[in-house]
Design an enzyme around this catalytic site. Structure first.
Site, PDB file in Angstrom:
ATOM      1  N   ARG A   1      51.478  58.133  17.413  1.00 37.35           N
ATOM      2  CA  ARG A   1      51.002  59.497  17.696  1.00 37.35           C
ATOM      3  C   ARG A   1      51.935  60.567  17.126  1.00 37.35           C
ATOM      4  NH1 ARG A   1      49.944  60.260  23.804  1.00 37.35           N
ATOM      5  NH2 ARG A   1      51.754  58.910  23.931  1.00 37.35           N
TER       6      ARG A   1
ATOM      7  N   LYS B   1      31.040  66.846  21.231  1.00 32.25           N
ATOM      8  CA  LYS B   1      31.209  65.451  20.805  1.00 32.25           C
ATOM      9  C   LYS B   1      30.555  65.178  19.455  1.00 32.25           C
ATOM     10  CE  LYS B   1      32.251  63.547  25.110  1.00 32.25           C
ATOM     11  NZ  LYS B   1      33.063  62.415  25.467  1.00 32.25           N
TER      12      LYS B   1
ATOM     13  N   CYS C   1      44.760  62.567  22.624  1.00 28.70           N
ATOM     14  CA  CYS C   1      44.362  61.197  22.335  1.00 28.70           C
ATOM     15  C   CYS C   1      44.032  60.496  23.648  1.00 28.70           C
ATOM     16  CB  CYS C   1      45.504  60.448  21.663  1.00 28.70           C
ATOM     17  SG  CYS C   1      46.037  61.228  20.126  1.00 28.70           S
TER      18      CYS C   1
ATOM     19  N   GLU D   1      27.152  70.851  36.576  1.00 28.75           N
ATOM     20  CA  GLU D   1      27.739  72.040  35.977  1.00 28.75           C
ATOM     21  C   GLU D   1      26.620  73.040  35.693  1.00 28.75           C
ATOM     22  OE1 GLU D   1      30.395  71.428  32.645  1.00 28.75           O
ATOM     23  OE2 GLU D   1      29.480  73.137  31.659  1.00 28.75           O
TER      24      GLU D   1
ATOM     25  N   HIS E   1      36.646  75.299  34.211  1.00 29.62           N
ATOM     26  CA  HIS E   1      37.259  75.121  32.898  1.00 29.62           C
ATOM     27  C   HIS E   1      38.046  76.349  32.497  1.00 29.62           C
ATOM     28  CE1 HIS E   1      33.778  72.452  33.227  1.00 29.62           C
ATOM     29  NE2 HIS E   1      34.573  71.587  32.628  1.00 29.62           N
TER      30      HIS E   1
END
Ligand code: GLN
Ligand code: ZN
Length: 760
Positions: free
Chosen positions: A16, A109, A514, A663, A692
């Site tokens: 990483r 995504k 990650c 949500e 959030h």
């Protein structure tokens, strides 16, 4: 000659390194030159690793400091106006992460992966120009190291199709000609630099396309193809399906197809895509298991027989971005388990062995094939994988196991008698702030610096304190706070059999973030209770109802690497049975309410709509199997952290949870529009506080949202709760926001208009 090819390599580094360099740069501890240097080192290492493995088609421009879609946006000069005045890394990272004055661009995504890309913003007045030539620079950088690469570009149509329109009525595809002009200019520069091939990714070809999108694909490639460099059009994450004619009919020089998810498409591809280069995606770029090389070789041979060896390449199914870097680092795993794994580096070896065998026969790559066959055989037979008890139990599941004893209205009466809650009950989603103190204690305990007893005592204190605070705030249904959990999937995976964990198996989720997904390698069962101790402890601290908190089977499945030797549905069923045991035990321990989170149910939806019903069938069945062992008087909750499920509302209703929290606040109750078309039968807690954002939730705003909800949902079926868990928030804002939330509920209870809407 059948060539070994790759489409993309993980960019985060074996340890990483990219994450560390990025975070140091963001904190101001390292300068831009240091960050650039780390990037250059990582690129050089990955090119060298691919060359040394024997890969002949090595990608460049697959590296990114944040995201390849954002890179494309920056390259096209498509930078939203609010970032004007910034340059270089400042502009780039501002788009990804926001600044004090300019909110970040949205992130979402990437197809059905857990990787997130930065969503392009499309406006009517935007213009495009070649704002940088990074793909050329990276090509030259590799060339200077003696490595001839095949640059990778996000395709123009996918880039547009994944963008979000910010001007009302704008057709995103109307921007295509301008975008194509930039691509054409770039391709010209790549050709000048000596690039003979480019790989252009159009993953949208694996999903349903509108007529207009299909037309745009045709326009794009008739514009770009036919000049230097030659174009390999890459499709992945599924078969071409009804886009097969479209894809094979494009005037491109090569086509990459995903034969892991869609091996059946090979025949059609071979018969329709003549005379050009075919890249076979035979090694799974989405999972961590060693490949069945013998089976893959069968497909490769079929292609070589049809096309001849010079027009076939062997490759992973998609970029290796989605798998961890190196399985040999997992030295804590036993040899048997490790022998089943292939991470990115091992997948390169598989590609090379396969290409060699496709050229010269299996004997030419005998060691690799023998090892692969041995892994297949041991996975097929290993007692660690195959647990007859689990299989027998899964086979004997009946419809009755997936049904509560009575329908919701009957259950609701019993539950309300047992729980004695006010109208519009208040609750939270489960977690409370995971403070630095808690994370440090967990780390200390893991390192052996804090004894288990001390750690336990510490967590008990935090839990009691959290319960006292909830009581003081006046919440109606309490939670224990989830302080003992590192992660909502890992916590369960660590206690279930059939799961294993890596130490270095990191996969990029977004930017520097990650994740290390658990690996489900075998039949799943629950050796002993996982949450009952904590739930019982918490329930004993208060007179108010306590919720037992679990993660649902679909979410556990979705956020893990799962076995590829049985259907996902079967693995989901096994996990569901394990959770079912836990549900039964929580009920026996006296918990009146059990929440089973299905945060990831929606993101598991297949890319193709035609595949949705089958998925929803088994996903809903898994939830029902997990949640149904309880009596009518035990209330089942579920939670989902997204609002775009208007199109799957019937499936959500079929889960038959007594209460669902969702949500809604970010979308301003948009979701609730769906409720005028579909009468959701059970109880629902539309999130009234967007957790959030660090903003303290406003009482008036929450009342407004609740009133909006009461338009569509009878008030006696509404719950009052935040959008999601509170673990990323700080205590001060949590206390203030929850104070407002409790007051908002009280106001609503006083409001005769709102309360008039009851279901009776
Ligand atoms: N119960 C979990 C929590 O509160 C749910 C988290 C989630 O939905 N992502 O943290
Ligand atoms: Zn959530």
């Amino acid at each position: 000659m059948v060539k070994a090819a790759n489409l993309g390599f993980p960019r985060i580094g074996t340890r990483r390194e990219l994450k560390k360099a990025l975070e140091a740069y963001w904190k101001g501890e390292a300068d831009a030159a240091a960050l650039e240097a780390t990037g250059a080192t990582l690129r050089a290492e990955s090119w060298a690793a691919q060359r040394d493995a024997g890969i002949k088609r090595i990608p460049s421009n697959d590296f990114s400091f944040y995201d390849q879609v954002l890179d494309t946006t920056a390259m096209l000069g498509a930078i939203p106006g609010r970032f004007a005045g910034l340059g270089g890394f400042d502009a780039y990272f501002a788009m990804a992460r926001g600044t004090d004055t300019a909110p970040a661009m949205e992130m979402t995504k990437w197809f059905d992966t857990n990787y997130h890309y930065i969503v392009p913003e499309l406006t009517a007045d935007m213009t495009f120009h070649l704002a940088n030539d990074l793909p050329v620079q990276r090509f030259n950088e590799a060339k200077a190291q003696g490595i001839h690469t095949r640059p990778v570009l996000v395709g123009p149509v996918s880039w547009l199709a994944l963008g979000k329109v910010k001007t009302d009525g704008l057709d995103p595809l109307s921007l295509l000609p301008d975008v194509l002009a930039v691509y054409a200019e770039l391709l010209g520069k790549l050709a000048e630099a000596g690039s003979d091939w480019v790989q252009i990714d159009e993953p949208i070809l694996a999903r349903d396309l509108s007529e207009a999108e299909a037309r745009a694909v045709r326009t794009a490639y008739s514009t770009l193809a036919g000049k230097a460099p030659e174009i390999l059009l890459a499709t992945y994450f599924g078969g071409l399906g009804d886009n097969l004619d479209l894809a094979t009919g494009l005037p491109v020089d090569g086509l990459h197809v995903d034969l892991v998810r869609a091996p059946d498409q090979l025949d059609d591809v071979l018969s329709q895509f003549g005379d050009r280069l075919l890249s076979l995606g035979l090694i799974d770029g989405r999972n961590i298991w060693r490949a069945d090389l013998t089976r893959a070789l069968g497909l490769a041979r079929q292609a070589v027989d049809a096309f001849g060896p010079d027009r076939v390449e062997v490759a992973p199914s998609c970029s290796l971005l989605h798998v961890p870097v190196d399985a040999t680092l997992e030295t804590h795993l036993d040899d048997e388990l490790r022998s089943w794994l292939a991470f990115a580096r091992q997948k390169l070896d598989e590609v090379v062995a396969l290409a060699r065998a496709a050229r010269k026969g299996r004997e030419a790559a005998r060691a690799a094939f023998d090892a692969a066959d041995a892994a297949v055989a041991s996975r097929a037979a290993s007692a660690r994988i195959h647990d007859p008890t689990v299989k027998a139990r899964a086979d004997s599941v009946s419809d009755a196991d997936m049904r509560r004893s009575s329908p919701h209205p009957v259950r609701a009466v019993e539950q309300s008698a047992r729980l004695d809650l006010p109208a519009l009950p208040t609750t939270t989603i489960g977690s409370f702030p995971q403070t630095a103190e808690i994370r440090n204690a967990r780390a200390a305990n893991r390192k052996g610096e804090m004894s288990d007893a001390d750690y336990r005592a510490f967590l008990e204190e935090r839990t009691i304190e959290c319960i006292r605070r909830q009581e003081a705030l006046g919440l109606d249904v309490l939670v224990h706070g989830e302080f003992e959990r590192n992660d909502m999937v890992e916590y369960f995976g660590e206690q279930l059999s059939g799961f294993a964990f890596t130490k270095n198996g990191w996969v990029q989720s977004y930017g520097s973030r990650c994740v290390k997904p658990p690996m489900v390698y075998g039949d799943v069962s629950r050796p002993s209770p996982m949450t009952v101790d904590w739930a019982r402890f918490a329930a004993a601290q208060t007179d108010r109802p306590m919720k037992g908190m679990l993660t649902g089977p679909v979410t556990i499945l979705q956020w893990s690497f799962v076995r590829d030797d049985q259907p996902r549905a079967e693995t989901a069923k096994q996990i569901a049975l394990a959770i079912r045991n836990e549900v039964a035990d929580l009920e026996a321990a006296g918990l009146p309410i059990i929440q089973i989170d299905e945060a990831a149910l929606r993101e598991g939806l297949p890319l193709r709509r035609s595949d949705w019903p089958a998925y929803l069938d088994w996903a809903v069945a898994a939830f029902r199997l997990a949640s149904s062992p309880v009596s009518d008087a035990t209330q089942i909750h579920t939670h989902m952290c997204y609002s775009e499920f208007n199109d799957i509302l019937p499936a959500i209703a079929a889960m038959d949870a007594d209460v669902i929290s969702i949500e809604t606040s970010r979308s301003d109750m948009e979701l609730l529009d769906a409720f005028c078309d579909f009468d959701y039968p059970n109880q629902i807690g539309p999130g009234v506080w967007d957790i959030h954002s660090p903003r303290v939730a406003d009482e008036t705003e929450m009342v407004r949202l609740l009133k909006a909800a009461a338009e569509w949902i009878p008030a006696d079926r509404i719950w009052v709760n935040p959008d999601c868990g509170l673990k990323t928030r700080g205590w001060p804002e949590v206390e203030r926001s929850l104070t407002h939330l409790v007051r908002a509920a009280a106001q609503m209870r006083q409001s005769p208009n709102a309360m008039a809407s009851t279901s009776s």
